[in-house]
Design a protein around this motif. Structure first.
Motif, mmCIF file in Angstrom:
data_model
loop_
_atom_site.group_PDB
_atom_site.id
_atom_site.type_symbol
_atom_site.label_atom_id
_atom_site.label_comp_id
_atom_site.label_asym_id
_atom_site.label_seq_id
_atom_site.Cartn_x
_atom_site.Cartn_y
_atom_site.Cartn_z
ATOM 1 N N SER A 743 82.787 103.826 53.089
ATOM 2 C CA SER A 743 82.620 104.431 54.419
ATOM 3 C C SER A 743 82.850 103.373 55.494
ATOM 4 C CB SER A 743 81.223 105.046 54.555
ATOM 5 O OG SER A 743 80.228 104.057 54.384
ATOM 6 N N MET A 744 83.239 103.830 56.670
ATOM 7 C CA MET A 744 83.658 102.901 57.707
ATOM 8 C C MET A 744 83.284 103.455 59.082
ATOM 9 S SD MET A 744 87.509 101.347 58.182
ATOM 10 C CE MET A 744 88.229 102.980 58.119
ATOM 11 N N ARG A 745 82.797 102.547 59.961
ATOM 12 C CA ARG A 745 82.539 102.881 61.365
ATOM 13 C C ARG A 745 83.264 101.866 62.232
ATOM 14 N NH1 ARG A 745 76.383 103.132 62.695
ATOM 15 N NH2 ARG A 745 76.538 101.051 61.769
ATOM 16 N N SER A 746 83.769 102.318 63.358
ATOM 17 C CA SER A 746 84.508 101.396 64.217
ATOM 18 C C SER A 746 84.279 101.734 65.678
ATOM 19 C CB SER A 746 86.013 101.462 63.891
ATOM 20 O OG SER A 746 86.481 102.794 63.991
ATOM 21 N N THR A 747 84.456 100.724 66.514
ATOM 22 C CA THR A 747 84.346 100.902 67.964
ATOM 23 C C THR A 747 85.187 99.839 68.643
ATOM 24 O OG1 THR A 747 82.789 101.136 69.795
ATOM 25 C CG2 THR A 747 82.347 99.381 68.230
ATOM 26 N N SER A 748 85.449 100.038 69.928
ATOM 27 C CA SER A 748 86.274 99.093 70.681
ATOM 28 C C SER A 748 85.563 98.716 71.970
ATOM 29 C CB SER A 748 87.649 99.691 70.987
ATOM 30 O OG SER A 748 87.530 100.886 71.731
ATOM 31 N N ALA A 749 85.833 97.501 72.441
ATOM 32 C CA ALA A 749 85.123 96.967 73.607
ATOM 33 C C ALA A 749 85.474 97.725 74.881
ATOM 34 C CB ALA A 749 85.441 95.478 73.768
ATOM 35 N N ARG A 750 86.711 98.189 75.017
ATOM 36 C CA ARG A 750 87.081 98.907 76.243
ATOM 37 C C ARG A 750 86.352 100.244 76.360
ATOM 38 N NH1 ARG A 750 90.749 97.011 79.708
ATOM 39 N NH2 ARG A 750 91.916 95.175 79.020
ATOM 40 N N ARG A 751 85.931 100.812 75.246
ATOM 41 C CA ARG A 751 85.122 102.031 75.320
ATOM 42 C C ARG A 751 83.654 101.699 75.553
ATOM 43 N NH1 ARG A 751 88.007 106.399 74.729
ATOM 44 N NH2 ARG A 751 89.811 106.435 73.313
ATOM 45 N N VAL A 752 83.148 100.709 74.841
ATOM 46 C CA VAL A 752 81.730 100.353 74.967
ATOM 47 C C VAL A 752 81.425 99.815 76.358
ATOM 48 C CG1 VAL A 752 79.952 98.754 74.135
ATOM 49 C CG2 VAL A 752 81.431 99.937 72.504
ATOM 50 N N LYS A 753 82.340 99.039 76.927
ATOM 51 C CA LYS A 753 82.125 98.405 78.233
ATOM 52 C C LYS A 753 82.951 99.092 79.324
ATOM 53 C CE LYS A 753 81.280 94.078 78.454
ATOM 54 N NZ LYS A 753 81.371 92.600 78.496
ATOM 55 N N ALA A 754 83.033 100.409 79.242
ATOM 56 C CA ALA A 754 83.790 101.157 80.238
ATOM 57 C C ALA A 754 83.185 100.955 81.627
ATOM 58 C CB ALA A 754 83.789 102.645 79.883
ATOM 59 N N ALA A 755 84.044 100.830 82.619
ATOM 60 C CA ALA A 755 83.630 100.656 84.012
ATOM 61 C C ALA A 755 84.772 101.129 84.892
ATOM 62 C CB ALA A 755 83.298 99.186 84.301
ATOM 63 N N PRO A 756 84.489 101.483 86.143
ATOM 64 C CA PRO A 756 85.566 101.985 86.999
ATOM 65 C C PRO A 756 86.719 100.997 87.170
ATOM 66 C CG PRO A 756 83.440 102.457 87.985
ATOM 67 C CD PRO A 756 83.184 101.587 86.802
ATOM 68 N N TRP A 757 86.433 99.700 87.215
ATOM 69 C CA TRP A 757 87.513 98.724 87.394
ATOM 70 C C TRP A 757 88.215 98.393 86.078
ATOM 71 C CZ3 TRP A 757 82.330 97.324 87.877
ATOM 72 C CH2 TRP A 757 81.822 96.573 86.821
ATOM 73 N N ARG A 758 87.636 98.835 84.976
ATOM 74 C CA ARG A 758 88.204 98.514 83.668
ATOM 75 C C ARG A 758 89.422 99.394 83.402
ATOM 76 N NH1 ARG A 758 86.229 94.954 82.165
ATOM 77 N NH2 ARG A 758 84.170 95.501 81.400
ATOM 78 N N TRP A 759 90.495 98.777 82.956
ATOM 79 C CA TRP A 759 91.656 99.566 82.570
ATOM 80 C C TRP A 759 91.299 100.357 81.318
ATOM 81 C CZ3 TRP A 759 95.563 99.910 85.924
ATOM 82 C CH2 TRP A 759 95.565 98.962 86.950
#
Length: 766
Positions: A743-759
Motif C-alpha cells: 500500500s502507498m500514500r503520497s502527497t506534494s508540497a505545493r498542495r500541502v503548502k497552498a497559498a494565494p501567491w503559490r503557483w
C-alpha cells in the motif's frame, strides 16, 4: 476620546491583518471585498461604531493591495519568452563572483501583455559594471517568480511576493541608454559611490561585508560562511538596518543637534531646542534609511520611530502600547504584505517584550547592566517560538553572542559608520578613516562570533512547530515576561517544551521517500523508523553555494532525525554532488559513498554488490560494476530499495544504454521510480519502463528549467505506459510512504503548502 483612540489604534492593524489573512487562508478574491466596503460605508453614514468602520476599511485596503500584488506578476504562459525591454536599474546591483543581480523597472515593453512593475534580473557571462539609475535596453528571457517548494525550510515564492517582484529574468544582451534622472536613481547612485569608497577603505572581504551591510544595506559581500556564523550565533538581525540601527542614527542626530544648540542663547530658542533636536534625529534617521535603500525592515523601523517621536512632540498623553499599535498600523497601511515576512513579527515582538519589561516604574531604578541582561534573556526566550516557526532553528549561543554583539555594534561600529557617512560631505579622507576604524572594530567582533559559532551545540535545527505548539510556546514566553511578583511564572518554561518535540518518523514496518525540490538537481531522503539515507546532495558549486542548509538539513530534521546514517552520491555532476562537501562538514561521522571522477575527492565508491538492511528494508546497489571506468552520468549509483511488496528504484542520471544492461540483468518491478536523468530524451527507454513497471514515477526538475525536463516526448512515453509522472517542477517536493503490503500514500508540497501567491500544482500532483 481616549477609549476611541485605543479602538482606532487597534482597529487598523487588526483590519489589515484580517484582510491578508482572509486572502491567505480563505483564498477570498478581490470581488468579495465590495460587500465589506458597503458595510464600512454604512457604519460611517450611521456614525455607529467608528472603530468597526476603521477596521473594515483597513480590511478592504489590505485585501485590495494583496490582490493587486497578485495581478502584478508575469503570466505562466510567458515563461521562457525572450523580450526586448527598456527601463532602468531600480536598486543597488548585487555583485557576486559568477553573476550580477538587480531589480529592473521596465518603461517601454514589447510583449503583448504588460510586464510587471519590478523584475529581478540576473546577468551571467561577464556582466558589465552596471550602476543604479542607469537606463538600459535589455534583451531578457523572462519567467514567472517561481521558487522551490518543500515541506519545510525557506519559502522563496512568499519572499518574492512580499517584495513585489513580479518576474525573474536572465539577460541575453544589453545596451546602456543613459540615466533616467529620477530622484530614486540619484539616491542609488549615491549608494553606489559610498559602496565604492568603503571597498577602497576596507580591503578585507569579511569586514567589507559587515561595513557595507550596516552602511547601505548591501549584503552581497556577506559570504555563505560568514552568514552561517551570524545564523549560528543568532546575530543575523544585526546585519539588517532596522530598529536598532535606525534608532542609533536618530540618537546620533539628536545629541549632535543638542551639542550645536549649546552655542545658541536660550532666549532665542524659546523652548524649541528639544523639538529641534528630535527633528534633527528623525532627519538623520531618514537620511540613513535612504542610504539603506528604504528596504522593508528599514522603512518599518523608520515608521515606528516617526510615530514615537510625533507622539512625544505632540505633548499629548499617549500610552506606549498605543504608540506600538499606531506604528504597526502605519507599517501595514503602507505595505500590507509586509506581514508575510518574518521581520515584521520579529521586530514588533521584540519591541513588545521591551515594553512588557520596562513600561513599569520598578525597572527604572534597576542597574543598567542587569536591565540589559534581563532584556536580552527575555527577548531570547520569547523569540524561541518565532525562530522555530520562521527559521526552524534555535541559537543556543545567541544570548552570549547578542550580549556582546549588540553593545559592540551599537556603541562602536555603527557610530563610526554614521560618522563616516557624515564626513563624506566634509572630507573624504576623514570618511575613509572612519570606515577603516569601523572595519577594524568589526574584526574583533567577528573573532568572538567565530569562536562562539564553532561550538558543536551553538545552534540546533528544529522541525517547524504546528500552529497550536507555536501558540502554546508564545503563551509560555508571555508568562515568563509577567511581573516577578507573580508566582509560578516558571511554568512558562514547560509551555516551551512542545518546540523540542521531534517530528514523527515513519511507523515501524514502513518506508518513506522524500524527493526534495532543489531546483535542477537531485536530493532524496529514504527513511525508516530508525534509519535515514541521503541519496544525492542537490546542486552547488562544491564550495560556497549549496542547498544543504536551506533544503536538505531542514528536511532531515522534519523527518525526525538529527543526522543521516549513510550518504550516497550517485555521480560527480554538480547538480547531484554540489552539496557533498557541506554534508561532510555537517555530518563528519556519517559514512559517505560516492562515484566521483579521479579529479574530485575520493570517498569509498558506490559499487554493484553493496547491500545492507535497515528495519526490514533491504538496500542493493545494482550499478555500476567494479571494472567500469568513470563515465559521469552512466556511472550513477543505482539503488534498489525493497520492503515486502513495496520497492523503489533510484537510478541517478543513467542513459538508455545502462538501462538496457539493467534489463538484461533482470532488473525487477519497482513500485516507485525516480525518473532517470530528470526526464531527458536519452533515458527512460520503452524496454526499461516495461521491465520496471512502476506505479509512480517522479522527476527531479527545476521549475521552468532551460533544458525543458522532463522532455515532452518522455512525458508522452510515460503516459503511453500508463505511468503517472510527477515532477518537483510541477508539484514541489513529493513524499511517498510505503507499507510492506504494497500500500502507498503520497502527497506534494505545493498542495500541502497552498497559498494565494503559490503557483498551483499540476492536476496530476498528489
Amino acid at each position: 476620546m481616549s477609549a476611541t483612540r485605543w479602538r482606532v489604534a487597534f482597529g487598523i492593524p487588526s483590519g489589515c491583518i484580517a484582510g491578508v489573512f482572509a486572502a491567505y487562508v480563505l483564498f477570498i478574491n478581490a470581488w468579495h471585498v465590495w460587500p465589506v466596503a458597503a458595510a464600512t460605508l454604512l457604519c460611517a453614514v450611521l456614525r455607529k461604531s467608528p472603530w468597526a468602520a476603521v477596521m473594515l476599511l483597513s480590511l478592504c485596503w489590505s485585501s485590495v493591495a494583496f490582490h493587486h500584488r497578485l495581478e502584478d506578476r508575469l503570466a505562466a504562459e510567458l515563461n521562457g519568452h525572450t523580450v526586448s525591454v527598456h527601463g532602468h536599474i531600480a536598486d543597488l546591483p548585487q555583485q557576486y563572483p559568477e553573476y550580477t543581480r538587480f531589480r529592473f523597472r521596465p518603461v517601454q515593453q514589447t510583449p503583448a501583455k504588460e510586464l510587471p512593475d519590478t523584475l529581478l534580473v540576473y546577468w551571467y557571462r561577464d556582466p558589465p559594471a552596471v550602476e543604479p539609475g542607469q537606463a538600459w535596453q535589455l534583451e531578457l528571457q523572462i519567467r514567472p517568480p517561481w521558487g522551490r517548494v518543500n515541506f519545510q525550510g525557506s519559502d522563496r515564492e512568499r519572499w518574492m511576493f512580499a517584495e513585489g517582484i513580479g518576474a525573474l529574468a536572465t539577460v541575453r544582451s544589453g545596451v546602456p541608454t543613459g540615466d533616467d534622472g529620477s530622484v530614486s536613481s540619484s539616491l542609488n547612485q549615491l549608494r553606489h559611490q559610498v559602496r565604492s569608497l568603503i571597498l577602497e577603505a576596507v580591503p578585507d572581504e569579511r569586514l567589507q561585508g559587515v561595513v557595507l551591510a550596516l552602511a547601505i544595506a548591501d549584503l552581497s559581500k556577506i559570504s555563505p560562511q560568514l552568514n552561517r556564523t551570524f545564523a549560528r550565533t543568532g546575530t543575523a538581525h544585526l546585519l539588517a538596518i532596522s530598529g536598532q540601527q535606525v534608532s542609533l542614527a536618530a540618537m546620533f542626530g539628536f545629541f549632535l543637534m543638542r551639542l550645536l544648540l549649546l552655542s545658541v542663547p536660550a532666549a532665542w530658542m524659546r523652548g524649541q531646542s528639544y523639538p529641534l533636536a528630535m527633528f534633527a534625529g528623525l532627519l538623520l534617521a531618514t537620511a540613513y534609511a535612504a542610504l539603506a535603500g528604504f528596504g522593508t525592515a528599514t522603512v518599518r523601523a523608520l515608521v515606528m520611530l516617526a510615530v514615537g517621536m510625533l507622539m512625544l512632540a505632540s505633548r499629548r498623553t499617549s500610552h506606549l502600547w498605543q504608540a506600538w499599535l499606531v506604528a504597526m498600523a502605519a507599517v501595514l497601511v503602507l505595505d500590507p504584505p509586509a506581514m508575510l515576512g518574518a521581520g515584521f513579527w520579529m521586530s514588533f515582538a521584540a519591541v513588545a517584550v521591551l515594553l512588557l519589561l520596562f513600561s513599569n516604574q520598578e525597572s527604572n531604578a534597576e542597574h543598567w547592566l542587569r536591565s540589559l541582561l534581563r532584556a536580552q534573556l527575555a527577548i531570547t526566550l520569547f523569540m524561541l517560538p518565532l525562530g522555530a516557526w520562521w527559521f526552524q532553528s534555535v541559537s543556543l549561543s545567541g544570548l552570549a553572542a547578542n550580549l556582546l554583539a549588540i553593545p559592540w555594534i551599537s556603541f562602536i561600529t555603527v557610530p563610526l559608520i554614521l560618522l563616516g557617512l557624515l564626513l563624506l560631505w566634509l572630507n573624504t579622507n576623514l570618511a575613509i578613516l572612519a570606515f577603516q576604524l569601523a572595519g577594524a572594530s568589526s574584526s574583533f567582533l567577528l573573532l568572538a562570533l567565530d569562536w562562539l559559532a564553532a561550538f558543536p551545540a551553538a545552534a540546533i535545527a528544529l522541525p517547524q512547530p504546528s500552529l497550536w505548539a507555536l501558540c502554546v510556546a508564545l503563551l509560555g514566553g508571555l508568562l515568563l515576561l509577567l511581573p516577578r511578583a507573580l508566582p509560578h511564572r516558571w511554568l512558562g518554561l514547560l509551555l516551551l517544551l512542545p518546540l523540542l518535540a521531534p517530528a514523527a518518523r515513519p511507523a515501524k514496518g514502513s518506508l518513506r521517500i522524500d524527493v526534495l525540490d532543489v531546483g535542477q538537481g537531485t536530493a532524496v531522503l529514504v527513511s525508516s523508523s530508525e534509519h535515514l539515507l541521503v541519496y544525492d546532495s542537490g546542486p552547488g558549486d562544491g564550495e560556497e553555494f549549496q542547498l544543504v542548509d536551506q533544503v536538505v538539513v531542514p528536511a532531515i530534521v522534519q523527518s525526525g532525525y538529527h543526522s543521516p546514517d549513510r550518504i550516497l552520491i550517485s555521480h560527480g555532476d554538480l547538480d547531484h554532488a554540489g552539496g557533498l562537501n557541506r554534508l561532510k562538514e555537517l555530518f563528519p561521522t556519517t559514512p559517505v559513498y560516492a562515484n566521483l571522477s579521479a579529479a574530485q575527492v575520493e570517498p569509498p565508491l558506490c559499487r554493484q554488490g553493496m547491500n545492507w538492511a535497515w528495519d526490514g528494508i533491504s538496500f542493493q546497489v545494482v550499478h555500476p560494476s567494479a571494472y567500469l571506468p568513470y563515465l559521469r552520468n552512466d556511472s550513477s549509483c543505482v539503488v534498489s530499495v525493497k520492503l515486502g511488496e513495496s520497492s523503489v528504484l533510484l537510478p541517478g542520471d543513467i542513459s538508455s544504454s545502462i538501462e538496457s544492461r539493467l534489463v538484461q540483468r533482470g532488473i525487477g518491478r519497482h513500485q516507485v521510480l525516480l525518473v532517470p536523468h530528470h526526464g531527458s530524451k536519452s533515458s527512460s527507454s520503452a524496454e526499461f519502463l516495461e521491465q520496471v513497471q512502476p506505479l509512480i514515477a517522479v522527476a527531479t526538475t527545476g521549475l521552468g528549467n532551460r533544458f525543458g525536463f522532463p522532455r515532452p516526448e518522455i512525458q508522452q512515453r510515460y503516459l503511453e505506459h500508463g505511468i503517472p509522472l510527477w515532477s518537483t517542477e510541477a508539484c514541489g517536493a513529493v513524499r511517498i510512504e510505503l507499507a510492506a503490503d504494497g500500500s502507498m500514500r503520497s502527497t506534494s508540497a505545493r498542495r500541502v503548502k497552498a497559498a494565494p501567491w503559490r503557483w498551483p500544482p499540476a492536476d496530476s500532483c498528489p
